[in-house]
Motif scaffolding. Structure first.
Motif, PDB file in Angstrom:
ATOM      1  N   UNK A 132      38.082  23.326  47.244  1.00 51.54           N
ATOM      2  CA  UNK A 132      37.627  24.622  47.753  1.00 51.54           C
ATOM      3  C   UNK A 132      37.519  25.655  46.633  1.00 51.54           C
ATOM      4  N   UNK A 133      38.358  25.541  45.611  1.00 52.01           N
ATOM      5  CA  UNK A 133      38.341  26.507  44.511  1.00 52.01           C
ATOM      6  C   UNK A 133      37.014  26.485  43.751  1.00 52.01           C
ATOM      7  N   UNK A 134      36.284  25.403  43.833  1.00 51.92           N
ATOM      8  CA  UNK A 134      35.007  25.252  43.117  1.00 51.92           C
ATOM      9  C   UNK A 134      33.875  26.039  43.769  1.00 51.92           C
ATOM     10  N   UNK A 135      34.030  26.407  45.020  1.00 56.77           N
ATOM     11  CA  UNK A 135      32.909  26.928  45.794  1.00 56.77           C
ATOM     12  C   UNK A 135      32.593  28.380  45.456  1.00 56.77           C
ATOM     13  N   UNK A 136      31.305  28.665  45.380  1.00 57.06           N
ATOM     14  CA  UNK A 136      30.806  30.013  45.132  1.00 57.06           C
ATOM     15  C   UNK A 136      29.625  30.269  46.060  1.00 57.06           C
ATOM     16  N   UNK A 137      29.112  31.492  46.054  1.00 55.84           N
ATOM     17  CA  UNK A 137      27.894  31.775  46.810  1.00 55.84           C
ATOM     18  C   UNK A 137      26.753  30.915  46.290  1.00 55.84           C
ATOM     19  N   UNK A 138      26.655  30.779  44.983  1.00 52.88           N
ATOM     20  CA  UNK A 138      25.532  30.032  44.400  1.00 52.88           C
ATOM     21  C   UNK A 138      25.507  28.583  44.855  1.00 52.88           C
ATOM     22  N   UNK A 139      26.664  27.889  44.842  1.00 53.55           N
ATOM     23  CA  UNK A 139      26.640  26.466  45.172  1.00 53.55           C
ATOM     24  C   UNK A 139      26.930  26.171  46.640  1.00 53.55           C
ATOM     25  N   UNK A 140      27.342  27.182  47.409  1.00 50.18           N
ATOM     26  CA  UNK A 140      27.736  26.923  48.785  1.00 50.18           C
ATOM     27  C   UNK A 140      27.154  27.885  49.819  1.00 50.18           C
ATOM     28  N   UNK A 141      26.475  28.924  49.382  1.00 51.32           N
ATOM     29  CA  UNK A 141      25.876  29.874  50.325  1.00 51.32           C
ATOM     30  C   UNK A 141      24.572  30.430  49.787  1.00 51.32           C
TER      31      UNK A 141
ATOM     32  N   UNK B 285      32.530  39.573  56.885  1.00 43.49           N
ATOM     33  CA  UNK B 285      33.700  38.842  57.347  1.00 43.49           C
ATOM     34  C   UNK B 285      33.521  37.390  56.945  1.00 43.49           C
ATOM     35  N   UNK B 286      34.451  36.842  56.172  1.00 45.26           N
ATOM     36  CA  UNK B 286      34.393  35.456  55.723  1.00 45.26           C
ATOM     37  C   UNK B 286      35.455  34.664  56.481  1.00 45.26           C
ATOM     38  N   UNK B 287      35.022  33.862  57.433  1.00 42.10           N
ATOM     39  CA  UNK B 287      35.938  33.119  58.306  1.00 42.10           C
ATOM     40  C   UNK B 287      36.251  31.761  57.682  1.00 42.10           C
ATOM     41  N   UNK B 288      37.535  31.381  57.723  1.00 41.48           N
ATOM     42  CA  UNK B 288      37.957  30.137  57.092  1.00 41.48           C
ATOM     43  C   UNK B 288      37.812  30.215  55.593  1.00 41.48           C
ATOM     44  N   UNK B 289      38.277  31.324  55.028  1.00 41.60           N
ATOM     45  CA  UNK B 289      37.987  31.638  53.612  1.00 41.60           C
ATOM     46  C   UNK B 289      38.744  30.765  52.628  1.00 41.60           C
ATOM     47  N   UNK B 290      39.807  30.077  53.051  1.00 42.69           N
ATOM     48  CA  UNK B 290      40.564  29.245  52.128  1.00 42.69           C
ATOM     49  C   UNK B 290      41.058  30.043  50.944  1.00 42.69           C
ATOM     50  N   UNK B 291      40.957  29.497  49.719  1.00 47.43           N
ATOM     51  CA  UNK B 291      41.453  30.205  48.536  1.00 47.43           C
ATOM     52  C   UNK B 291      40.575  31.367  48.082  1.00 47.43           C
ATOM     53  N   UNK B 292      39.497  31.633  48.797  1.00 45.40           N
ATOM     54  CA  UNK B 292      38.780  32.885  48.613  1.00 45.40           C
ATOM     55  C   UNK B 292      37.767  32.959  47.504  1.00 45.40           C
ATOM     56  N   UNK B 293      37.356  31.841  46.930  1.00 42.96           N
ATOM     57  CA  UNK B 293      36.385  31.928  45.832  1.00 42.96           C
ATOM     58  C   UNK B 293      35.018  32.395  46.317  1.00 42.96           C
ATOM     59  N   UNK B 294      34.561  31.899  47.474  1.00 38.39           N
ATOM     60  CA  UNK B 294      33.307  32.407  48.031  1.00 38.39           C
ATOM     61  C   UNK B 294      33.493  33.861  48.451  1.00 38.39           C
ATOM     62  N   UNK B 295      34.625  34.176  49.038  1.00 32.89           N
ATOM     63  CA  UNK B 295      34.900  35.536  49.513  1.00 32.89           C
ATOM     64  C   UNK B 295      34.811  36.545  48.380  1.00 32.89           C
TER      65      UNK B 295
END
Length: 271
Positions: free
Chosen positions: A20-29, A43-53
């Protein structure tokens, strides 16, 4: 433990959070990125460790971003990531996607990445997300489709991984192939304007193979997935060790290539 946390078959082992730490807007949104602009609330639901957030917060600053997750422990990592990034416009709270303590029609963008496929009632979760989004706002969702994953070289151990993972998820009442269901779920939830799309993760460079293959080599033997696979009779410990070895060999193979598709939806809320 909330109902959403109980349904989350992945758990929060180190190998899970590492992915999950790898995820960003670029690669996941990426499908949502063109809609983001300064001043929006998210609102970021299920944000996990928050890298996308944190990435969302950078793109909409000075707009406010709230990350919500059922796990208190992973939210501590999210807060640390936000502090390290110097993002003062993002906060994190524990919450349940089925019953969010957020007013109706109050958020510009409601985002969920890899959430609905883990839930027993994704339509109810989407209704809750639509309730929160303000008129003219967006609900943005992206989910994996595990049945669509494919790789090279062919390896029966990785085929077995796919079978075991999907069996565990289905035994939890979840839908591991959620990506292909998103449009149907949005329609069932009453969304009136839905733009469906798809994108793919591909892991093929030596560094990508080492990261992805190493993560799954560990996760399949030391995570909640592994525990449920054995407890539910989906695989034996010896089988999981064989699958783990298959991932390590795939990661080391110079021809190793892995791809996994995702479904996406942008739901525009009526004015």
């Amino acid at each position: 433990m909330t109902s959403a946390e109980q349904a989350y078959g992945q758990g929060h082992a180190e190998s899970v959070v590492r992915s999950q730490q790898w995820r960003t807007v670029e690669n996941s949104a990426g499908y949502l990125a063109p809609e983001l602009r300064p001043g929006l609330s998210v609102l970021d639901i299920g944000c996990g460790p928050g890298t996308i957030t944190v990435d969302l917060a950078e793109r909409v600053a000075p707009g406010r971003v709230l990350g919500v997750d059922p796990s208190a422990a992973v939210l501590e990592e999210a807060r640390a990531n936000a502090e390290q990034a110097g993002r003062g416009n993002v906060t994190f709270e524990q919450g349940d996607v089925y019953a969010l303590d957020i007013p109706d029609d109050s958020v510009d963008v409601v985002h969920a990445h890899q959430v609905l496929l883990h839930l027993t009632d994704p339509v109810a979760a989407l209704r809750e997300m639509l309730r929160i989004a303000r008129p003219g706002g967006l609900v943005a969702v992206r989910d994996t489709d595990y049945a669509g994953a494919f790789w090279w070289p062919a390896d029966e151990r990785l085929t077995r991984w796919q079978q075991v993972y999907r069996s565990v998820a289905q035994a939890n009442g979840a839908e591991p192939d959620g990506g292909r269901h998103l449009l149907a779920w949005a329609n069932a939830a009453g969304a009136s304007e839905v733009l469906p799309s798809a994108s793919i993760w591909c892991h093929s460079t030596p560094a990508e193979r080492a990261w992805w293959g190493g993560m799954w080599a560990q996760r399949i033997v030391d995570s909640r997935i592994a525990e449920q696979a054995v407890e539910g009779g989906h695989a034996t410990p010896a089988e999981l060790e064989e699958i783990s070895a298959g991932w390590r060999e795939w990661a080391a193979h110079p021809d190793g290539w892995f791809a996994i598709p995702h479904g996406e939806i942008l739901c525009r809320v009526d004015d």
